[in-house]
Write a protein that holds these residues in place. Structure first.
Motif, PDB file in Angstrom:
ATOM      1  N   ARG A   1      28.901  -3.447 -38.792  1.00  0.00           N
ATOM      2  CA  ARG A   1      28.087  -2.438 -37.906  1.00  0.00           C
ATOM      3  C   ARG A   1      29.031  -1.062 -38.259  1.00  0.00           C
ATOM      4  O   ARG A   1      30.105  -0.974 -38.080  1.00  0.00           O
ATOM      5  CB  ARG A   1      28.358  -2.711 -36.471  1.00  0.00           C
TER       6      ARG A   1
ATOM      7  N   SER B   1      27.879   0.484 -31.907  1.00  0.00           N
ATOM      8  CA  SER B   1      27.897   1.457 -30.672  1.00  0.00           C
ATOM      9  C   SER B   1      29.378   1.749 -30.107  1.00  0.00           C
ATOM     10  O   SER B   1      30.297   1.260 -30.889  1.00  0.00           O
ATOM     11  CB  SER B   1      27.286   0.486 -29.790  1.00  0.00           C
ATOM     12  N   ASP B   2      29.509   2.678 -29.335  1.00  0.00           N
ATOM     13  CA  ASP B   2      30.719   3.367 -28.963  1.00  0.00           C
ATOM     14  C   ASP B   2      31.733   1.722 -28.633  1.00  0.00           C
ATOM     15  O   ASP B   2      33.006   1.941 -29.033  1.00  0.00           O
ATOM     16  CB  ASP B   2      30.866   4.098 -27.852  1.00  0.00           C
ATOM     17  N   SER B   3      31.054   0.901 -27.845  1.00  0.00           N
ATOM     18  CA  SER B   3      31.722  -0.193 -27.435  1.00  0.00           C
ATOM     19  C   SER B   3      32.259  -0.994 -28.609  1.00  0.00           C
ATOM     20  O   SER B   3      33.328  -1.917 -28.576  1.00  0.00           O
ATOM     21  CB  SER B   3      31.014  -1.207 -26.424  1.00  0.00           C
ATOM     22  N   ASP B   4      31.703  -0.929 -29.747  1.00  0.00           N
ATOM     23  CA  ASP B   4      32.005  -1.765 -30.962  1.00  0.00           C
ATOM     24  C   ASP B   4      33.666  -1.406 -31.191  1.00  0.00           C
ATOM     25  O   ASP B   4      34.390  -2.005 -31.675  1.00  0.00           O
ATOM     26  CB  ASP B   4      31.228  -1.359 -32.143  1.00  0.00           C
TER      27      ASP B   4
END
Lengths: 429, 429
Positions: free
Chosen positions: A301, A317-320
């Motif tokens: 990712r 995504s930012d949470s990754d």
């Protein structure tokens, strides 16, 4: 009698029971603190012999836990951790022998120096006292934890997962027999034999009897213990570890390290979860690495720049960036330079293990000094963050705290130091 | 609006204010951690120069506090601690110079060794991060605490007693100016400028912004902080210190030590509060000692056997054995032997400082190993338990905890260690 009254009576009796164990542990701790190395080693060897002699009883107790676990619908991973086969019993025996062979930290005197007043001042290493350990369903932790506490001269109260109740009971019997054989108090290692969850609450709130708590298990357990404990906690939270490939990196070293840090083992806290790559070398190294990751089945990712280089990479995504995957998943971010990498690590890292790959002396020096984590590495795989690899022999956990013990916690992490002063009638003028 | 709503609104705004200070401290801590030794020393010297230059402003602010203190009926001892005269300002300036001259612990690398895998593993000393310090009315603690935290590379939030509000404000202005002059963030040292007691509650419950709390003050403050803190606390509780005169003691050394440990200063935590004497030498040494104590005006309270030797000695009650008098009072107990003395110490001691007077090698060795206290001494006065006497240069307090820091806490106690790994492309096989 209504059920809440019954609950509260149960809780009170559990608390009373734990307090009794606490008092016994406190008394045993004094004897353990003065036990000599040979006696402690004899106890470790005797426990190993007991485990070997009682394989049948252990297997039988474990079979009961396994049956109950299946009946309660435990999933395959939990059942696997719960199982004690011959190989795992061999592993426990081997662990006991290894800890017997480690140097005894207790009594070690450091930095004994004369002061201008004429006194000699130094520090002597001493046990912490009573260590409470709370863990989940792996019964071999009972032996790991007991043997580390025993060798470091502490008394310990162990509270394992309720699924392993009978297995832990059988192991506890081996420990008690081994302690007795060596002439040490059987109460030096006590295993809580109630499944009442109030036992955890009691264990973590008796500062008069327990000096430190080590929770070993999932984040939920550790957060609960940290929130509610009235005694110090040596805790290990997340491992969101990074490798940063600098534009001055030797790319072959970078390739090997980035591959090893992610794929050597997935479910471990020192595995890399995010790869940071300097934009100067991203186009050269990322395609090679991506191919190797894909061969191993690792899902990638990436940030936008990564996806310009790796066309079929999913978007992160930012949470990754703050995710501890513990799985064959890797987030990748292209960064401008080392400062941007350190900024990313400061924002998203969990303070566990961070590694830079570079041939640049000044950058290596700065990364080592400035990155705030329990282990900071240059040109090495994050997978080295481990008690055995660091020469501690064995570890009771990896601390992400800064107070007391940081990183892999071995025998020394279970001790403290007291000051000693040697005089010849000296008084203060 | 009713008053509890107003209170709660005030509390919320205090909490919001503390959180803002916490965020600023967290950001400043990153810059402080990488500040080099010369820069930190420059800041310490600049703060000293500011104190010297702003004596008038400090005196004026202090006069306001003193007036308010008198109006509020503070007692003479409190007013004395609150006062900042020229001599005390000189003392603060001198303290800053001394700390500038101490070696910088940050970045020190220990035990860097090759491991069989080929990596080099060692430990690097690093700041803790953000240190919260809560203290009472002595404004010079503001400088002591700020300078120790600054030199050890930490950011700090200081919460002094409300009686010293203006004095602390004037000192804070000097610190800010000094930090700025050296190019360090002014938010590296922040002084809480509200007298709202909710500030303490907020400061000790922000683990995201504060890494450790050091309470300095009376037992009430320390117990409250320990009970309510959500972050680790380096605390100092009672000092119930003993001298044990063994029957193998050199009685001249014993006389000097027992006299010095009690009478050198009374109101300090390392003063002896209980004297233990082996029965074999009690009749010989106690009368001589009692006469000397009486000359100094020390009140004696003895066990039955003591009173058989010292006819006019008052009787000690059981509570005397655990009393920290901090006054010219001494309890005396005759014991059978060293084991009985160690038993007494284990039961009544507070784990601060314990000393044996003996010429017997084996007993000295056992006492050192077996007594559980932050300082254990042979043939030396308990009064030596002190950061300056131990060579730490200065101390932020004396910890009676076992976790992290024990005994006098100097610069090193305000640091932690991280692991560093140096490789050359090493991966884990």
């Amino acid at each position: 009698m209504n059920s809440s009254v019954a609950d509260s009576a149960d809780q009170q009796s559990t608390r009373a029971k734990l307090e009794e164990m606490g008092r016994a542990a406190r008394a045993a701790a004094r004897l353990m603190a003065r036990a000599d190395t040979a006696t402690k080693n004899r106890a470790l060897q005797a426990i190993a012999a007991q485990l070997d002699a009682r394989r049948d009883q252990i297997a039988e107790a474990n079979a009961r836990d396994m049956r109950a676990g299946r009946d309660h619908g435990l999933d395959a991973a939990l059942l696997d951790r719960l199982e004690l086969n011959d190989e795992r019993i061999d592993g426990m025996i081997e662990g006991l022998h290894q800890i017997a062979e480690l140097p005894d930290p207790v009594g070690e005197i450091e930095d004994l120096k004369y002061r201008p007043s004429g006194i000699q001042v130094g520090k002597m290493r001493v046990p912490l006292g009573v260590v409470g350990i709370i863990y989940e369903s792996r019964p071999n932790v009972t032996i790991d934890a007991a043997s580390l506490c025993l060798k470091s001269g502490n008394a310990t109260i162990l509270r394992g997962g309720s699924e392993a109740l009978h297995s832990n009971g059988a192991i506890a019997a081996c420990i008690a027999a081994g302690l007795k054989e060596a002439g040490l108090p059987e109460t030096a290692v006590q295993v809580v034999d109630t499944t009442d969850r109030a036992a955890v609450g009691a264990l973590i709130s008796m500062p008069e009897y327990v000096d430190v708590i080590v929770p070993r298990g999932g984040t939920g357990l550790i957060e609960r213990v940290s929130r509610e404990a009235r005694v110090p906690v040596i805790k290990h939270l997340h491992g969101v570890c990074h490798v940063y490939i600098d534009d001055k990196a030797d790319l072959q070293k970078a390739f090997n390290i980035a591959l090893n840090a992610k794929t050597h083992r997935y479910g471990v806290c020192n595995a890399m979860e995010s790869l940071l790559v300097a934009e100067g070398v991203a186009a050269e190294i990322l395609p090679r690495l991506a191919a190797a990751y894909r061969d191993k089945g690792v899902e990638l990712r990436g940030c936008e720049q990564t996806r310009e280089i790796l066309a079929d990479c999913a978007a992160a995504s930012d949470s990754d960036w703050s995710e501890e995957y513990l799985a064959p998943i890797l987030s990748i971010r292209v960064v401008a330079d080392m400062d941007a990498a350190m900024e990313h690590i400061a924002q998203y890292g969990s303070g566990h293990t961070e590694s830079i790959v570079t041939e640049d002396y000044s950058r290596a020096r700065r990364f080592l000094a400035e990155v705030d984590a329990s282990s900071v590495m240059v040109n090495a795989s994050t997978r080295f963050a481990d008690g055995f690899e660091y020469g501690l022999g064995a570890e009771i956990g990896i601390s992400t705290d800064k107070i007391h013990a940081r990183g892999p916690v071995g025998l020394e992490g279970l001790t403290s130091q007291k000051w000693i002063v040697l005089g010849d009638g000296h008084i203060r003028e």
